[in-house]
Design a protein around this motif. Structure first.
Motif, PDB file in Angstrom:
ATOM      1  N   TYR A  47     -40.931   7.032  -9.482  1.00  0.00           N
ATOM      2  CA  TYR A  47     -42.113   6.387  -8.916  1.00  0.00           C
ATOM      3  C   TYR A  47     -42.989   7.468  -8.273  1.00  0.00           C
ATOM      4  O   TYR A  47     -42.643   8.643  -8.284  1.00  0.00           O
ATOM      5  CB  TYR A  47     -41.719   5.351  -7.858  1.00  0.00           C
ATOM      6  CG  TYR A  47     -40.949   4.165  -8.388  1.00  0.00           C
ATOM      7  CD1 TYR A  47     -41.094   3.755  -9.712  1.00  0.00           C
ATOM      8  CD2 TYR A  47     -40.092   3.447  -7.557  1.00  0.00           C
ATOM      9  CE1 TYR A  47     -40.390   2.660 -10.190  1.00  0.00           C
ATOM     10  CE2 TYR A  47     -39.396   2.348  -8.033  1.00  0.00           C
ATOM     11  CZ  TYR A  47     -39.539   1.968  -9.350  1.00  0.00           C
ATOM     12  OH  TYR A  47     -38.857   0.888  -9.809  1.00  0.00           O
ATOM     13  N   HIS A  58     -44.751   1.270  -7.565  1.00  0.00           N
ATOM     14  CA  HIS A  58     -43.537   1.053  -8.350  1.00  0.00           C
ATOM     15  C   HIS A  58     -43.847   1.022  -9.848  1.00  0.00           C
ATOM     16  O   HIS A  58     -43.709   0.002 -10.504  1.00  0.00           O
ATOM     17  CB  HIS A  58     -42.825  -0.221  -7.897  1.00  0.00           C
ATOM     18  CG  HIS A  58     -42.166  -0.083  -6.559  1.00  0.00           C
ATOM     19  ND1 HIS A  58     -41.064  -0.790  -6.177  1.00  0.00           N
ATOM     20  CD2 HIS A  58     -42.444   0.721  -5.507  1.00  0.00           C
ATOM     21  CE1 HIS A  58     -40.699  -0.444  -4.954  1.00  0.00           C
ATOM     22  NE2 HIS A  58     -41.539   0.464  -4.526  1.00  0.00           N
ATOM     23  N   GLU A  59     -44.307   2.134 -10.365  1.00  0.00           N
ATOM     24  CA  GLU A  59     -44.585   2.238 -11.793  1.00  0.00           C
ATOM     25  C   GLU A  59     -43.989   3.538 -12.281  1.00  0.00           C
ATOM     26  O   GLU A  59     -43.993   4.540 -11.564  1.00  0.00           O
ATOM     27  CB  GLU A  59     -46.104   2.278 -12.047  1.00  0.00           C
ATOM     28  CG  GLU A  59     -46.782   0.962 -11.828  1.00  0.00           C
ATOM     29  CD  GLU A  59     -48.279   1.147 -11.594  1.00  0.00           C
ATOM     30  OE1 GLU A  59     -48.807   2.235 -11.943  1.00  0.00           O
ATOM     31  OE2 GLU A  59     -48.901   0.224 -11.050  1.00  0.00           O
ATOM     32  N   THR A  61     -43.526   7.060 -13.650  1.00  0.00           N
ATOM     33  CA  THR A  61     -44.388   8.222 -13.785  1.00  0.00           C
ATOM     34  C   THR A  61     -43.554   9.495 -13.636  1.00  0.00           C
ATOM     35  O   THR A  61     -42.491   9.472 -13.011  1.00  0.00           O
ATOM     36  CB  THR A  61     -45.504   8.228 -12.716  1.00  0.00           C
ATOM     37  OG1 THR A  61     -46.135   9.498 -12.741  1.00  0.00           O
ATOM     38  CG2 THR A  61     -44.939   7.992 -11.327  1.00  0.00           C
TER      39      THR A  61
END
Lengths: 303, 262, 383
Positions: A47, A58-59, A61
């Motif tokens: 994240y 909260h993606e 990466t």
């Protein structure tokens, strides 16, 4: 026969089942709580943090890992590795005579005394011990006070003028951080060495002597190789504990971060949990490698 | 003994032990200093007033103390159950994956505490678990379990399984066998492990910082007091108390393991 | 300065966050909830345990029934993190934290009608850029003051007149080098201290606002703090630790807060403070309320209590700051009638108050944002 004892008997008759029943709770704990958390940690490191608001996005990466390999962060990792290695070697050197004496020469009451003398510092409030060191190492602290008494101030000055490990005061230098680390983790090195030395059969030493080996030869060819797994076992502790500590370098140190401090600062002060997690993953990776080597050297049998 | 230690060995061992004990002496000395905020050496004067002050005037010490005791007790109990199960299973059985499992069981101690702490912290964040006493216990049980496991495993390795077989063959139930045969064999090692686990939990701060949220255990209280001292010698008084509290279990642990070995 | 602030508001309002509707605000107060959790700077909220004379909590607890729990934080970053974690009602946020909290939607708009003492607040602070967005107030001003230069009076017979004593290697009046005898703040916001120094030292850089630096200005500031690393034995982050460092570690000059200077003077140490000719950065703090504060009534009662002239004066005396309520400057026993002037009441316009550096800025169009400051400052300390 009641139901539970019937079950117990069944378990005994089927050892596989018994093993399974015994293992289930601790395995459940370690897998769910521990490995589960380690997995969450890995996940966190993928994240990233929104810089302005300080909230975690909260993606998925790789931005956090890209940041991890900034020069300053690589420096933090290297600095910590070197410190952990030096602390480990020094602890082994200081611990060996103590462990050797305790294992080979101390008997009865003396042995109990030795054991307590090693355990006492191990269990007396870690934090207060570190702060006691701050007072010892301060520019106007105990070391200087004693040095002044003995007209040895020049020695401290010389020590502090060594580039990179020196500093303006013992408590503002790597020397200070190093001393405190060695102090705090020394018992963790003494105990496994002592255990492995105690396992060296006395008959083997006698045989060596009878066959004409000098004490030095006996030590080099018999005692040390047999005690070595203990040293490696102890080194797991000193290395791992130094690698992850954030309180010692914060109190006695020169503001150059170590891995533990980076984790603590990023998660606590800047709220950058992803970057803190990425640093922790690095520490995990280092310890994983260390443990693999240690296992090859037989350290786990000496634990 | 056939030989006596040579003087360089004696010297090195003595010096090493001194190195371990001088800071402890300082902790005790500064519980008596007359300075309030920060320390200087040598202390300007000595007094015993801080012991009374700590006891009567500082109600803020007690809640952290109770919390630490609660956490240490529950974690130790859980660890004793889980650690004994694991040790019992792994001491005898041979099965696929046993080696990796025994590695898994030492991992929480072999990896730095900050990893355990940060991992739990990440998990709580992802699963939106609020910090509570139980989040602290979760962390403490994980490493306390390993201490118990190590102690009990060593004992299991030294005892033979024949007694258990005999007991079962003679018609004892599993429960009876456990209470009358297995437990007496491992009791002292289990207690020793439990004592060490208690002492470990009671003084733990690295993992706790990550799992406590805003709760204050005794070590966290001490840390706060050291950073923002109101009256600093009080911290030393508390430290002496902590040393006393952990010393007793250590002493017991030692005698439990020694007696049964000799 | 005024127009800077206004446009900053405009940018912030336009880009990231629409101000929450007034409807979210507390409309009426009920009974206290029995508890109040506050994040504060050390020394900001005292209950008499440090010094019996300094206590503005006990009476509040008695009259309101709200038990006050204080969590101290050593930096603005830590405050933001704590508020993001939640579990607190109030925070005494400086300007470099306040707007980030508003942007992160972690603090709520407050209803000044419910705070009778609001009318007494210094008009210069009521709608300051760091506590008011789009006309909506996000908290009550608490205290403000400068980041002073603390120095050892046995080394400096006369107060140093320039920040150069902590930035550039030189011999101090006692003939010895300043190397290893000075300190700097550990937070990245300290780069602004360097920028303030550069405004006078290198006017050709054209720095107008130390929190709005373009690439070249920023590079010059970083070069300055990088050079400073060789002079600094250890950076200070903790007020109590800095007090120790002045006492035991031979530190003779450092950026500091009046708080540490007061503690050292109370301990009869030869330490004094000054604001050098270049000016100084400073802080202006706002008591802000968490969006999901569990004890809103107690929080409002505290905000009102915190603006009592007596409380304001006592805090100012203890911390060495300037009250947000001018009435506090008269008739306070602890502060005395000269206290406000001593602490810098007249310096309001000379202080560059802490703010969060953001990418979009008025002075230069495009500036280096705070995230970069943070990363670089850690790197500088590692050198």
């Amino acid at each position: 026969m009641t139901a539970p004892s019937a079950l117990a008997s069944l378990l005994f008759r089927k050892p596989g089942l018994l093993t399974f029943a015994l293992l289930a709770p601790p395995i459940f704990w370690l897998v769910v709580v521990y490995l589960g958390s380690l997995f969450a940690l890995m996940l966190q490191s993928f994240y990233a943090l929104d810089d302005f608001s300080g909230l975690i996005l909260h993606e998925f990466t790789l931005a956090t890992y890209a940041h991890l390999f900034d020069e300053a962060n690589i420096q933090i990792i290297l600095r910590t590795l070197i410190m952990a290695a030096v602390v480990t070697v020094a602890s082994a050197i200081i611990a060996f005579p103590i462990a050797y004496y305790a294992a080979r020469f101390a008997r009865g009451k003396m042995k109990a005394l030795f054991y307590l003398a090693v355990m006492m510092p191990l269990w007396s409030s870690y934090l207060v011990k570190i702060y006691a060191w701050k007072l010892i190492l301060a520019k106007e602290g105990i070391v200087s006070w004693v040095a002044n008494l003995l007209h040895g101030q020049w020695l401290i000055d010389a020590l502090l003028s060594i580039p990179s490990i020196g500093g303006s005061s013992l408590s503002f230098s790597y020397i200070g951080t190093f001393l405190v680390f060695v102090y705090i983790w020394l018992p963790y090195m003494i105990l496994p060495i002592q255990t492995s030395l105690e396992r060296v059969p006395y008959s083997l030493i006698e045989a060596s002597t009878d066959l004409g080996a000098t004490p030095a030869q006996t030590f080099r060819n018999i005692i040390f190789p047999l005690a070595f797994p203990g040293v490696v076992a102890g080194s797991i502790f000193t290395f791992s504990l130094t690698l992850g500590d954030y309180i010692v370098p914060q109190i006695v140190g020169n503001s150059r971060l170590m891995i533990g401090q980076a984790v603590y600062t990023f998660q606590g002060t800047s709220g950058d949990i992803p970057l803190a997690a990425a640093f922790t993953v690095v520490a995990m990776f280092i310890m994983g490698t260390y443990l693999t080597v240690a296992k090859r050297l037989g350290a786990f049998d000496a634990l | 003994m056939h030989s006596e230690a040579k003087w360089p060995l004696k010297l090195a061992a003595t010096a090493g032990l001194l190195f371990l004990h001088i800071p402890l002496g300082l902790i005790i000395l500064y519980a008596f200093t007359t300075e309030e905020k920060s320390y200087q050496f040598p202390p300007p004067g000595l007094t015993t007033q801080w012991f009374a002050k700590a006891w009567f005037d500082r109600p803020d010490i007690w809640p952290p103390l109770y919390l630490s005791l609660e956490v240490a007790l529950i974690s130790t109990l859980l660890a004793m159950i889980l650690g004994t199960c694991a040790a019992a299973a792994l001491s005898r059985a041979r099965f696929y994956g046993r080696n990796s499992l025994s590695l898994l069981f030492v991992l929480p101690i072999a990896l730095p505490g900050i990893i355990t702490g940060m991992a739990l912290r990440s998990a709580f964040d992802i699963m939106s678990i609020a910090f509570s006493t139980w989040t602290i216990i979760l962390g403490h049980t994980t490493f306390c379990m390993v201490v118990v496991y190590n102690n009990v495993l060593a004992r299991f390795r030294r005892t033979s399984g024949e007694m258990v077989e005999a007991s079962m063959d003679l018609g004892a139930t599993g429960t009876q066998t456990f209470i009358y045969v297995v437990l007496p064999q491992i009791a002292s090692a289990l207690l020793a492990g439990g004592m060490l686990a208690f002492a470990l939990s009671f003084d733990e701060v690295i993992v706790t910082t990550f799992t406590a949220g805003q709760q204050t255990t005794l070590p966290i209280w001490i840390y706060g007091e050291l950073r923002h001292p109101t009256i600093r010698p009080i911290t030393n008084v508390v430290a002496i108390f902590v040393i006393a509290v952990t010393f007793v279990p250590i002493l017991f642990a030692y005698y439990f393991t020694r007696e049964s070995e000799s | 300065m005024k127009s800077t602030k206004t446009s900053m508001i405009a940018i912030l309002a336009a880009t990231s966050f629409a101000a929450p509707a007034m409807a979210d605000m507390v409309k009426a107060l009920g009974a206290g909830e029995g508890q109040l959790d506050i994040v504060a700077w050390p020394g900001y909220i005292e209950n008499g345990s440090s010094d019996k004379a300094y206590d503005w909590v006990t009476d509040f607890e008695k009259s309101s029934g709200c038990k006050v729990n204080v969590k101290t934080a050593a930096s603005s970053d830590e405050m933001v993190t704590l508020m993001n974690q939640g579990g607190f009602d109030l925070v005494t946020a400086s300007g470099d934290a306040s707007l980030r909290l508003v942007a992160g939607k972690k603090v709520q708009a407050i209803n000044t009608d419910l705070i009778p003492n609001w009318k007494d607040v210094d008009p210069r602070l009521q709608s300051a850029a760091w506590n008011t967005v789009d006309g909506v107030h996000y908290g009550t001003p608490y205290q403000w003051g400068p980041n002073v230069l603390a120095y050892n009076t046995t080394v400096f017979k006369d107060a140093p007149t320039s920040w150069s004593v902590v930035f550039e290697e030189q011999n101090l009046p006692d003939g010895k080098s300043n190397k290893g005898r000075v300190q700097a703040y550990y937070g990245a916001i300290a780069i602004a201290d360097a920028a303030v120094y550069l405004m006078t030292k290198k006017p050709e850089l054209g720095i107008k606002n130390p929190y709005e630096l373009n690439k070249d200005q920023y590079a010059a500031a970083i070069a300055l703090v990088t050079g400073q690393r060789a002079l600094v034995g250890r950076y200070w982050g903790d007020a109590a630790v800095q007090v120790d460092d002045f006492k035991n570690e031979g530190v003779v000059a450092s950026s500091s807060w009046p708080y540490q200077v007061n503690l050292l003077q109370a301990d009869k140490k030869p330490i004094a403070s000054t604001i050098p000719a270049e000016g100084a950065t400073g802080w202006s703090d706002t008591t802000m309320m968490h969006v999901s504060a569990a004890h809103p009534n107690c929080a409002y009662m505290w905000m009102n209590h915190s603006l009592e002239a007596k409380v304001q004066g006592d805090v100012a005396a203890w911390f060495g700051s300037v009250p947000a309520v001018p009435a506090a400057c008269k008739g306070n026993e602890l502060l005395t009638d000269t206290g406000c002037d001593t602490n810098g009441f007249a310096n309001f316009d000379k202080i560059y108050f802490w703010r969060t550096p953001i990418g979009k800025c008025e002075a230069e169009g495009s500036c280096v944002p705070y995230s970069q400051w943070s990363k670089d400052y850690i790197a500088v300390q590692g050198k």
